[in-house]
Design a protein around this motif. Sequence first.
Motif, PDB file in Angstrom:
ATOM      1  N   GLU A 164      -9.282  13.664   6.029  1.00  0.00           N
ATOM      2  CA  GLU A 164     -10.390  13.190   5.445  1.00  0.00           C
ATOM      3  C   GLU A 164     -11.271  14.463   4.748  1.00  0.00           C
ATOM      4  O   GLU A 164     -11.670  14.352   3.586  1.00  0.00           O
ATOM      5  CB  GLU A 164     -11.210  12.515   6.392  1.00  0.00           C
ATOM      6  CG  GLU A 164     -12.554  11.752   5.794  1.00  0.00           C
ATOM      7  CD  GLU A 164     -13.367  10.953   6.765  1.00  0.00           C
ATOM      8  OE1 GLU A 164     -14.732  10.725   6.452  1.00  0.00           O
ATOM      9  OE2 GLU A 164     -12.731  11.047   7.758  1.00  0.00           O
TER      10      GLU A 164
ATOM     11  N   HIS B 184      -4.773  -1.717  -3.539  1.00  0.00           N
ATOM     12  CA  HIS B 184      -5.259  -0.652  -2.675  1.00  0.00           C
ATOM     13  C   HIS B 184      -6.475   0.040  -3.806  1.00  0.00           C
ATOM     14  O   HIS B 184      -6.169   0.010  -4.967  1.00  0.00           O
ATOM     15  CB  HIS B 184      -4.242   0.441  -2.302  1.00  0.00           C
ATOM     16  CG  HIS B 184      -3.477  -0.062  -0.965  1.00  0.00           C
ATOM     17  ND1 HIS B 184      -3.845   0.408   0.092  1.00  0.00           N
ATOM     18  CD2 HIS B 184      -2.596  -0.650  -1.302  1.00  0.00           C
ATOM     19  CE1 HIS B 184      -3.212  -0.003   0.945  1.00  0.00           C
ATOM     20  NE2 HIS B 184      -1.972  -0.834   0.025  1.00  0.00           N
TER      21      HIS B 184
ATOM     22  N   VAL C 226     -12.507   9.397   1.349  1.00  0.00           N
ATOM     23  CA  VAL C 226     -11.546   8.178   1.837  1.00  0.00           C
ATOM     24  C   VAL C 226     -12.000   8.563   3.329  1.00  0.00           C
ATOM     25  O   VAL C 226     -11.839   9.457   3.630  1.00  0.00           O
ATOM     26  CB  VAL C 226      -9.907   8.454   1.515  1.00  0.00           C
ATOM     27  CG1 VAL C 226      -9.651   9.649   1.684  1.00  0.00           C
ATOM     28  CG2 VAL C 226      -9.343   7.293   2.045  1.00  0.00           C
ATOM     29  N   ASP C 227     -11.867   7.247   3.954  1.00  0.00           N
ATOM     30  CA  ASP C 227     -12.307   7.328   5.591  1.00  0.00           C
ATOM     31  C   ASP C 227     -10.991   7.753   6.199  1.00  0.00           C
ATOM     32  O   ASP C 227      -9.797   7.379   5.911  1.00  0.00           O
ATOM     33  CB  ASP C 227     -12.795   5.899   5.916  1.00  0.00           C
ATOM     34  CG  ASP C 227     -13.253   5.944   7.273  1.00  0.00           C
ATOM     35  OD1 ASP C 227     -14.264   6.783   7.581  1.00  0.00           O
ATOM     36  OD2 ASP C 227     -12.599   5.531   8.227  1.00  0.00           O
TER      37      ASP C 227
ATOM     38  N   ARG D 260      -4.341   3.907   8.401  1.00  0.00           N
ATOM     39  CA  ARG D 260      -3.644   2.685   8.111  1.00  0.00           C
ATOM     40  C   ARG D 260      -2.536   3.104   6.786  1.00  0.00           C
ATOM     41  O   ARG D 260      -1.570   2.216   7.010  1.00  0.00           O
ATOM     42  CB  ARG D 260      -4.584   1.726   7.475  1.00  0.00           C
ATOM     43  CG  ARG D 260      -5.501   1.067   8.594  1.00  0.00           C
ATOM     44  CD  ARG D 260      -6.158  -0.006   7.941  1.00  0.00           C
ATOM     45  NE  ARG D 260      -7.396   0.122   7.164  1.00  0.00           N
ATOM     46  CZ  ARG D 260      -8.473   0.494   7.296  1.00  0.00           C
ATOM     47  NH1 ARG D 260      -9.069   0.537   8.614  1.00  0.00           N
ATOM     48  NH2 ARG D 260      -9.558   0.877   6.403  1.00  0.00           N
ATOM     49  N   TRP D 261      -2.843   4.007   6.013  1.00  0.00           N
ATOM     50  CA  TRP D 261      -1.867   4.332   5.022  1.00  0.00           C
ATOM     51  C   TRP D 261      -0.574   4.796   5.835  1.00  0.00           C
ATOM     52  O   TRP D 261       0.519   4.365   5.493  1.00  0.00           O
ATOM     53  CB  TRP D 261      -2.114   5.405   4.007  1.00  0.00           C
ATOM     54  CG  TRP D 261      -3.341   4.765   3.081  1.00  0.00           C
ATOM     55  CD1 TRP D 261      -3.536   3.519   2.832  1.00  0.00           C
ATOM     56  CD2 TRP D 261      -4.406   5.588   2.300  1.00  0.00           C
ATOM     57  NE1 TRP D 261      -4.811   3.121   1.854  1.00  0.00           N
ATOM     58  CE2 TRP D 261      -4.997   4.451   1.611  1.00  0.00           C
ATOM     59  CE3 TRP D 261      -4.535   6.818   2.077  1.00  0.00           C
ATOM     60  CZ2 TRP D 261      -6.108   4.933   0.641  1.00  0.00           C
ATOM     61  CZ3 TRP D 261      -5.335   7.538   1.294  1.00  0.00           C
ATOM     62  CH2 TRP D 261      -6.312   6.492   0.617  1.00  0.00           C
TER      63      TRP D 261
ATOM     64  N   THR E 249      -8.846   4.531   7.044  1.00  0.00           N
ATOM     65  CA  THR E 249      -7.935   4.080   5.917  1.00  0.00           C
ATOM     66  C   THR E 249      -6.669   4.887   5.995  1.00  0.00           C
ATOM     67  O   THR E 249      -5.753   4.616   5.712  1.00  0.00           O
ATOM     68  CB  THR E 249      -8.668   4.346   4.654  1.00  0.00           C
ATOM     69  OG1 THR E 249     -10.027   3.533   4.652  1.00  0.00           O
ATOM     70  CG2 THR E 249      -7.954   3.864   3.639  1.00  0.00           C
TER      71      THR E 249
END
Length: 221
Positions: free
Chosen positions: A31, A6, A41-42, A48-49, A45
């Motif tokens: 965000e 990552h 950071v998008d 997904r984390w 993303t």
Amino acid sequence: MNTKGHCYPKYIILQAVYFKLRFTRSYRNVEEIMKIRGVIVDHATIQRWVCKFTPLIDSELKKRKRRVGAGWRLDENYIKVKGIRWYLYRAVNKLGNTVDFLLTRRRQRMSAQSFLIKAISNNCLPRVRNIDKSGPNTAAIKVYNKRSFSKIKIRQCKYLNNIVEQDHRFIKWRIQNGLGFKNFESSRRTLGGIEVVHMLRKNQMIGPGTNMFKSFCKLAC
């Protein structure tokens, strides 16, 4: 929790995941919060984390959770996933500590039985379960007793279930003030993370008392 590969350090990832699970904020809000803290950071993303790491943290808490005793209060509540009702089975002990939870498609005996088996495997065999007058829950306990030669006592006392109904409030508040769930897998993982944070609020993790975020980080070590 392995974050190798990552672009961000583990501590940054844990911050973003914790913000999403602890507070009623959308991924875009998280965000923006991360941007204020100097981290670009998008929101996709961050999503997904949450989906990737929450099950690992949930699994780790099960290993470190305090014993919940043998007297459980069970109730179910519905949530909507893409406009369709799904049922969230939850159980707490007499002190209000979370025993376990399970998201299912239907409110029927097999769903109640799956939750019972999951809760027992992660905790212990209860001596007594207080439930409402739900037929599926009653049938599930009777079938389990018969098949496993157990003697779980069924108690149907409405006021004793007030504690689990009150405990639903934190989960309901987190869900109702969000933007809703789009699919089952995402809802299952996110709800698991919300339940983890809720258990940390109730000091259910074995170990010295620290603030919630530090306890959350310990689960990822």
